[in-house]
Write a protein that holds these residues in place. Structure first.
Motif, PDB file in Angstrom:
ATOM      1  N   LEU A 251      56.801  81.683  72.319  1.00  0.00           N
ATOM      2  CA  LEU A 251      55.879  82.782  72.594  1.00  0.00           C
ATOM      3  C   LEU A 251      56.364  84.099  71.985  1.00  0.00           C
ATOM      4  O   LEU A 251      55.570  85.015  71.759  1.00  0.00           O
ATOM      5  CB  LEU A 251      55.697  82.950  74.109  1.00  0.00           C
ATOM      6  N   GLN A 252      57.662  84.187  71.729  1.00  0.00           N
ATOM      7  CA  GLN A 252      58.212  85.417  71.151  1.00  0.00           C
ATOM      8  C   GLN A 252      57.982  85.513  69.650  1.00  0.00           C
ATOM      9  O   GLN A 252      58.235  86.548  69.048  1.00  0.00           O
ATOM     10  CB  GLN A 252      59.709  85.503  71.455  1.00  0.00           C
ATOM     11  N   GLN A 253      57.490  84.442  69.044  1.00  0.00           N
ATOM     12  CA  GLN A 253      57.184  84.486  67.619  1.00  0.00           C
ATOM     13  C   GLN A 253      55.865  85.223  67.404  1.00  0.00           C
ATOM     14  O   GLN A 253      54.864  84.944  68.071  1.00  0.00           O
ATOM     15  CB  GLN A 253      57.108  83.072  67.057  1.00  0.00           C
ATOM     16  N   SER A 256      52.514  83.249  66.919  1.00  0.00           N
ATOM     17  CA  SER A 256      52.186  82.153  67.837  1.00  0.00           C
ATOM     18  C   SER A 256      51.015  82.536  68.732  1.00  0.00           C
ATOM     19  O   SER A 256      50.751  83.720  68.959  1.00  0.00           O
ATOM     20  CB  SER A 256      53.404  81.803  68.702  1.00  0.00           C
ATOM     21  N   ASN A 257      50.307  81.519  69.232  1.00  0.00           N
ATOM     22  CA  ASN A 257      49.295  81.786  70.246  1.00  0.00           C
ATOM     23  C   ASN A 257      49.496  80.811  71.408  1.00  0.00           C
ATOM     24  O   ASN A 257      50.154  79.774  71.278  1.00  0.00           O
ATOM     25  CB  ASN A 257      47.877  81.707  69.669  1.00  0.00           C
ATOM     26  N   VAL A 258      48.914  81.128  72.528  1.00  0.00           N
ATOM     27  CA  VAL A 258      49.184  80.406  73.763  1.00  0.00           C
ATOM     28  C   VAL A 258      48.787  78.937  73.655  1.00  0.00           C
ATOM     29  O   VAL A 258      49.524  78.044  74.105  1.00  0.00           O
ATOM     30  CB  VAL A 258      48.458  81.078  74.950  1.00  0.00           C
ATOM     31  N   PRO A 285      51.341  83.528  80.139  1.00  0.00           N
ATOM     32  CA  PRO A 285      52.039  83.448  78.845  1.00  0.00           C
ATOM     33  C   PRO A 285      51.735  84.638  77.940  1.00  0.00           C
ATOM     34  O   PRO A 285      52.618  85.130  77.239  1.00  0.00           O
ATOM     35  CB  PRO A 285      51.513  82.147  78.237  1.00  0.00           C
ATOM     36  N   TYR A 288      53.664  87.670  79.051  1.00  0.00           N
ATOM     37  CA  TYR A 288      55.063  87.485  78.657  1.00  0.00           C
ATOM     38  C   TYR A 288      55.240  87.774  77.172  1.00  0.00           C
ATOM     39  O   TYR A 288      56.190  88.456  76.766  1.00  0.00           O
ATOM     40  CB  TYR A 288      55.520  86.055  78.962  1.00  0.00           C
ATOM     41  N   LYS A 289      54.330  87.269  76.348  1.00  0.00           N
ATOM     42  CA  LYS A 289      54.409  87.478  74.900  1.00  0.00           C
ATOM     43  C   LYS A 289      54.354  88.971  74.565  1.00  0.00           C
ATOM     44  O   LYS A 289      55.158  89.463  73.759  1.00  0.00           O
ATOM     45  CB  LYS A 289      53.267  86.731  74.210  1.00  0.00           C
ATOM     46  N   ARG A 290      53.429  89.673  75.194  1.00  0.00           N
ATOM     47  CA  ARG A 290      53.301  91.117  74.946  1.00  0.00           C
ATOM     48  C   ARG A 290      54.547  91.862  75.404  1.00  0.00           C
ATOM     49  O   ARG A 290      54.999  92.815  74.755  1.00  0.00           O
ATOM     50  CB  ARG A 290      52.057  91.652  75.647  1.00  0.00           C
ATOM     51  N   LYS A 292      57.643  90.674  75.483  1.00  0.00           N
ATOM     52  CA  LYS A 292      58.727  90.422  74.532  1.00  0.00           C
ATOM     53  C   LYS A 292      58.468  91.127  73.206  1.00  0.00           C
ATOM     54  O   LYS A 292      59.400  91.598  72.569  1.00  0.00           O
ATOM     55  CB  LYS A 292      58.897  88.927  74.303  1.00  0.00           C
ATOM     56  N   MET A 293      57.222  91.200  72.790  1.00  0.00           N
ATOM     57  CA  MET A 293      56.918  91.927  71.556  1.00  0.00           C
ATOM     58  C   MET A 293      57.238  93.410  71.725  1.00  0.00           C
ATOM     59  O   MET A 293      57.700  94.073  70.809  1.00  0.00           O
ATOM     60  CB  MET A 293      55.457  91.739  71.175  1.00  0.00           C
TER      61      MET A 293
END
Length: 297
Positions: A251-253, A256-258, A285, A288-290, A292-293
């Motif tokens: 998800l940190q890439q 990537s998408n959920v 998810p 979380y991705k946002r 980490k970004m």
């Protein structure tokens, strides 16, 4: 230093480098609730770990045991022991964590006699350090002295650390208990590791209880009993948690998408992945991705 996001490889081995610039040792404070998952996830490492609870209380799961560690007390966690930690009763637990390579505790000449037997013992996955005990309070004070030495870096501080480590280890082995080397316990641990390793190798595929049990040469019921005893969960629930854990790095890439991540880690439904992710991580998810970004930029 606060480690907020413990990186773990496919075998649950922690990837954090437990060392200063010159020594195979690390000492830092950990606030359990500040970890991205809200708890310290299940992991292991080669280093010994010494814990000193500065505030609140924590529940540590170490192999098959669950231990409440009170404020002012501590814990020794042996090399290779699976462990995790949760805050108890919303106490906002903070503890000093000292990780040290077993080979650094004593000289190589003394290692075989005074360190290796304690790593290999089947009855020493952990030891509670009670501040009330005559030997416990000085051990906890020595942990704090090591932390202070690392921070201040006074002249010859490296030697001061080795003196404190020798003191800590001598007290641990003098005030522990007779060591045991139970063949049955060794076999159980080996079977548990075989099942965990099988899951780590096949989590992206369809996983059945029968497959996990076969990896440990057990029946389905015995397989469930092993997981309940060692990890306080069921085999298939463990698979779900591990898939979610593996999804974090994906998800940190940026690209990537959920949905893609859900299928990559073995879920066959995006909605089911989101539901399980939320129950484990207390966020979706996407959130979380946002998050980490935001850390990255």
């Amino acid at each position: 230093m606060q480690v907020k996001d413990i990186e773990i490889d496919q075998n649950l081995r922690e990837l954090t480098q437990h060392r200063t610039v010159v020594l195979p040792i690390a000492c830092y404070e950990t606030a359990i609730n500040q970890n991205i998952q809200g708890y310290i996830p299940l992991h292991w490492h080669d280093e010994f770990q010494f814990v000193f609870i500065k505030k609140g209380e924590a529940v540590f799961q170490i192999n098959e045991d669950s231990i409440v560690v009170r404020e002012g007390d501590g814990l020794f966690i042996n090399s290779g022991s699976l462990h995790m930690a949760e805050d108890r009763n919303q106490s906002n637990c903070i503890y000093t964590c000292l990780n040290v390579s077993p080979h650094f505790v004593l000289s190589q000449e003394l290692y075989t006699r005074y360190v290796l037997p304690y790593i290999q013992a089947t009855n020493l996955s952990y030891l509670y350090i009670d501040a009330i005990a005559a030997w416990g309070k000085p051990v906890l004070a020595a942990i704090e002295e090591i932390k202070k030495s690392i921070l201040q870096k006074a002249p010859y501080y490296e030697m001061d650390i080795t003196i404190q480590l020798t003191f800590i280890w001598k007290n641990i082995i003098m005030n522990g208990f007779p060591l045991e080397y139970d063949q049955t316990a060794m076999v159980k641990n080996q079977r548990m590791k075989q099942m965990i390793n099988w899951i780590h190798q096949h989590y992206t595929e369809k996983v059945l209880l029968e497959d996990i049990a076969r990896a440990g040469q057990l029946s389905r019921s015995e397989c469930c009993r092993y997981f309940k005893q060692h990890l306080k969960t069921t085999p298939l629930r463990y698979v779900i948690h591990y898939r979610i854990q593996q999804s974090l790095s994906l998800l940190q890439q940026a690209d990537s998408n959920v949905t893609e991540v859900a299928y990559q880690v073995g879920f066959n439904s995006t909605s089911y992945f989101i539901d399980k992710f939320r129950s484990v991580m207390n966020m979706t998810p996407l959130v979380y991705k946002r998050y980490k970004m935001g850390d990255c930029y």
